[in-house]
Design a protein around this motif. Structure first.
Motif, mmCIF file in Angstrom:
data_model
loop_
_atom_site.group_PDB
_atom_site.id
_atom_site.type_symbol
_atom_site.label_atom_id
_atom_site.label_comp_id
_atom_site.label_asym_id
_atom_site.label_seq_id
_atom_site.Cartn_x
_atom_site.Cartn_y
_atom_site.Cartn_z
ATOM 1 N N ILE A 96 0.930 -1.263 0.098
ATOM 2 C CA ILE A 96 0.002 -0.022 0.058
ATOM 3 C C ILE A 96 0.987 1.211 -0.018
ATOM 4 O O ILE A 96 1.953 1.421 0.759
ATOM 5 C CB ILE A 96 -0.957 0.248 1.178
ATOM 6 N N MET A 97 0.563 1.885 -0.749
ATOM 7 C CA MET A 97 1.510 3.410 -0.974
ATOM 8 C C MET A 97 0.563 4.482 -0.126
ATOM 9 O O MET A 97 -0.700 4.726 -0.763
ATOM 10 C CB MET A 97 1.826 3.672 -2.360
ATOM 11 N N GLN A 98 1.218 5.386 0.524
ATOM 12 C CA GLN A 98 0.234 6.519 0.896
ATOM 13 C C GLN A 98 1.222 7.763 0.957
ATOM 14 O O GLN A 98 2.623 7.644 1.572
ATOM 15 C CB GLN A 98 0.046 6.269 2.477
ATOM 16 N N ILE A 99 0.702 8.631 0.509
ATOM 17 C CA ILE A 99 1.629 10.236 0.579
ATOM 18 C C ILE A 99 0.786 10.958 1.743
ATOM 19 O O ILE A 99 -0.315 11.171 1.825
ATOM 20 C CB ILE A 99 1.596 10.954 -0.648
ATOM 21 N N SER A 100 1.764 11.500 2.705
ATOM 22 C CA SER A 100 1.178 12.180 3.920
ATOM 23 C C SER A 100 2.001 13.564 4.056
ATOM 24 O O SER A 100 3.086 13.557 3.753
ATOM 25 C CB SER A 100 1.331 11.270 5.139
ATOM 26 N N GLN A 101 1.521 14.528 4.662
ATOM 27 C CA GLN A 101 2.221 15.521 4.915
ATOM 28 C C GLN A 101 2.513 15.561 6.464
ATOM 29 O O GLN A 101 1.619 15.117 7.396
ATOM 30 C CB GLN A 101 1.117 16.758 4.897
ATOM 31 N N LYS A 103 2.984 17.130 9.736
ATOM 32 C CA LYS A 103 2.568 18.167 10.450
ATOM 33 C C LYS A 103 3.525 18.679 11.835
ATOM 34 O O LYS A 103 3.416 19.720 12.064
ATOM 35 C CB LYS A 103 1.159 17.579 11.118
ATOM 36 N N GLN B 45 -0.787 13.851 8.174
ATOM 37 C CA GLN B 45 -2.021 13.928 7.831
ATOM 38 C C GLN B 45 -2.105 13.366 6.403
ATOM 39 O O GLN B 45 -1.119 13.603 5.490
ATOM 40 C CB GLN B 45 -2.467 15.358 7.576
ATOM 41 N N GLY B 46 -3.047 12.302 5.933
ATOM 42 C CA GLY B 46 -2.627 11.601 4.530
ATOM 43 C C GLY B 46 -3.216 12.734 3.574
ATOM 44 O O GLY B 46 -4.085 13.433 3.591
ATOM 45 N N ILE B 47 -2.444 12.668 2.587
ATOM 46 C CA ILE B 47 -2.638 13.312 1.274
ATOM 47 C C ILE B 47 -3.094 12.593 0.088
ATOM 48 O O ILE B 47 -4.471 13.153 -0.199
ATOM 49 C CB ILE B 47 -1.400 13.880 0.663
ATOM 50 N N SER B 48 -2.786 11.274 -0.010
ATOM 51 C CA SER B 48 -3.226 10.710 -1.298
ATOM 52 C C SER B 48 -2.710 9.374 -1.135
ATOM 53 O O SER B 48 -1.688 9.021 -0.436
ATOM 54 C CB SER B 48 -2.919 11.421 -2.638
ATOM 55 N N PRO B 56 -6.057 8.674 0.480
ATOM 56 C CA PRO B 56 -5.166 8.140 1.259
ATOM 57 C C PRO B 56 -5.799 7.090 2.116
ATOM 58 O O PRO B 56 -6.918 6.960 2.285
ATOM 59 C CB PRO B 56 -4.880 9.204 2.222
ATOM 60 N N THR B 57 -4.878 6.029 2.434
ATOM 61 C CA THR B 57 -5.633 4.720 2.879
ATOM 62 C C THR B 57 -5.858 5.450 4.612
ATOM 63 O O THR B 57 -6.825 5.061 5.194
ATOM 64 C CB THR B 57 -4.493 3.565 3.171
ATOM 65 N N TYR B 58 -4.923 6.251 4.992
ATOM 66 C CA TYR B 58 -5.092 6.862 6.588
ATOM 67 C C TYR B 58 -5.122 8.118 6.417
ATOM 68 O O TYR B 58 -4.669 9.003 5.794
ATOM 69 C CB TYR B 58 -4.037 6.177 7.339
ATOM 70 N N LEU B 59 -6.199 8.626 6.973
ATOM 71 C CA LEU B 59 -6.702 10.172 7.253
ATOM 72 C C LEU B 59 -5.538 10.794 7.970
ATOM 73 O O LEU B 59 -5.084 11.826 7.845
ATOM 74 C CB LEU B 59 -7.938 10.081 7.907
ATOM 75 N N MET B 61 -2.090 9.952 10.918
ATOM 76 C CA MET B 61 -1.300 8.818 11.731
ATOM 77 C C MET B 61 -0.570 9.632 12.693
ATOM 78 O O MET B 61 -0.189 10.869 12.694
ATOM 79 C CB MET B 61 -0.149 8.449 10.623
#
Lengths: 104, 104
Positions: A96-101, A103, B45-48, B56-59, B61
């Motif tokens: 699973i790939m996820q791109i996150s910011q 914070k 924070q999930g982006i995509s 994104p899989t996760y809103l 983390m």
């Protein structure tokens, strides 16, 4: 902005994941291909869920830090085929790939 | 050894997650309760997903770093009920918890 690209390998029973290959060959190859755009690469190995001794949701995770989503896409796109091809050398798990910011 | 406790909030349609409350009140409360045992706390924070614009899989983390699984358990156990109770203030999502070893 710090953008983190996470590659999460679900803990599927009977699946194959060679952590040694991943750490010593695949991730260094990614770093070489991404160049300076990838600020940091971190590998994690699942220990458990919340309850001690319970199976972890993910067997392994790779996290790659970039300055923006665009910086990641620009670094990844030219090498996507080579990266995908090398995955077969260490796993049969579809990650699973996820791109996150980040914070804080 | 660096042990990372990850709390992953799945991106469920129609669910509630107050990032402001999480960052400004919940995580600082955790840090206060965990004390020096928690070496670092990071919120994402999930982006995509991999494809730009995909969900994104996760809103969200939260990641909490400890010196060992035992150090985490000792810091968490006395405060588990208070931590759980505060979760209702910012989300109705049941998170996935994973404990991992940071390899690099």
């Amino acid at each position: 902005m710090i953008v983190k690209v996470s590659v999460l390998y679900p803990n599927i029973e009977g699946s194959r994941f060679n952590m040694d290959y991943y750490c010593k060959l695949h991730v260094p190859m990614l770093q070489q291909k991404f160049g300076a755009a990838c600020r940091q690469a971190i590998v994690e190995q699942g220990i458990s869920g919340a309850v001690p001794g319970s199976p972890p949701t993910y067997l392994a995770m790779g996290h790659f830090y970039f300055d923006s989503v665009e910086a990641f896409q620009a670094a990844y796109r030219p090498h996507a085929a080579a990266i995908m091809a090398d995955m077969l050398n260490y796993t049969d798990i579809e990650p699973i790939m996820q791109i996150s910011q980040v914070k804080s």
